[in-house]
Design an enzyme around this catalytic site. Sequence first.
Site, PDB file in Angstrom:
ATOM      1  N   GLY A  50       0.794  -1.214   0.000  1.00  0.00           N
ATOM      2  CA  GLY A  50       0.000   0.000   0.000  1.00  0.00           C
ATOM      3  C   GLY A  50       0.829   1.266   0.000  1.00  0.00           C
ATOM      4  O   GLY A  50       0.278   2.355  -0.013  1.00  0.00           O
ATOM      5  N   CYS A  51       2.142   1.119   0.005  1.00  0.00           N
ATOM      6  CA  CYS A  51       3.030   2.284  -0.040  1.00  0.00           C
ATOM      7  C   CYS A  51       3.516   2.493  -1.470  1.00  0.00           C
ATOM      8  O   CYS A  51       3.804   1.532  -2.172  1.00  0.00           O
ATOM      9  CB  CYS A  51       4.247   2.079   0.865  1.00  0.00           C
ATOM     10  SG  CYS A  51       3.866   2.154   2.607  1.00  0.00           S
ATOM     11  N   GLN A  52       3.608   3.746  -1.852  1.00  0.00           N
ATOM     12  CA  GLN A  52       4.131   4.094  -3.166  1.00  0.00           C
ATOM     13  C   GLN A  52       5.612   3.726  -3.244  1.00  0.00           C
ATOM     14  O   GLN A  52       6.075   3.189  -4.236  1.00  0.00           O
ATOM     15  CB  GLN A  52       3.947   5.590  -3.400  1.00  0.00           C
ATOM     16  CG  GLN A  52       4.532   6.101  -4.689  1.00  0.00           C
ATOM     17  CD  GLN A  52       4.347   7.596  -4.836  1.00  0.00           C
ATOM     18  OE1 GLN A  52       3.729   8.258  -4.005  1.00  0.00           O
ATOM     19  NE2 GLN A  52       4.890   8.147  -5.891  1.00  0.00           N
ATOM     20  N   SER A  53       6.338   4.003  -2.187  1.00  0.00           N
ATOM     21  CA  SER A  53       7.755   3.649  -2.137  1.00  0.00           C
ATOM     22  C   SER A  53       7.909   2.311  -1.426  1.00  0.00           C
ATOM     23  O   SER A  53       6.954   1.769  -0.871  1.00  0.00           O
ATOM     24  CB  SER A  53       8.547   4.743  -1.424  1.00  0.00           C
ATOM     25  OG  SER A  53       7.970   5.036  -0.183  1.00  0.00           O
TER      26      SER A  53
END
Length: 140
Positions: A50-53
């Site tokens: 769920g994290c972009q990075s």
Amino acid sequence: MTQDAIQDAIIEEFAMFDDWLDKYDYLISLSDSLPAIDDAKRTEKYLIEGCQSRVWVASELRDGKVYYTADSDAIITKGIITLLVRVMSGRTPEELASIELYFVDAIGLGENLSPTRSNGLRAMIAQMKMDALVYANTQR
């Protein structure tokens, strides 16, 4: 130091800055204080979904308290996880299950992050709380 005292200290630190660019710079500088995560834990198993990075969070239970290590390939995200580790490490699973991370709103973090980073922040918090819940259930 209590979790509230740590959160209050974070709020004070960020209150020194009027401009969000300065707050971002400070957030980035905090990433230098993040304890290194073991390279063996920079794997898919510890990757936050769920994290972009890319963000890795590992936890362990020692003497009835949960301790986190983390890393990220993005410096702002690494600063964010540094704050979460600072507040949440060294707490019992029960404390973490009910922790209210009021510093996030108090410093304006939620409203000044991009939508994808806000989603990532929620995912990091959820995973850290889930780890604590697993430890709480294994202690019974």
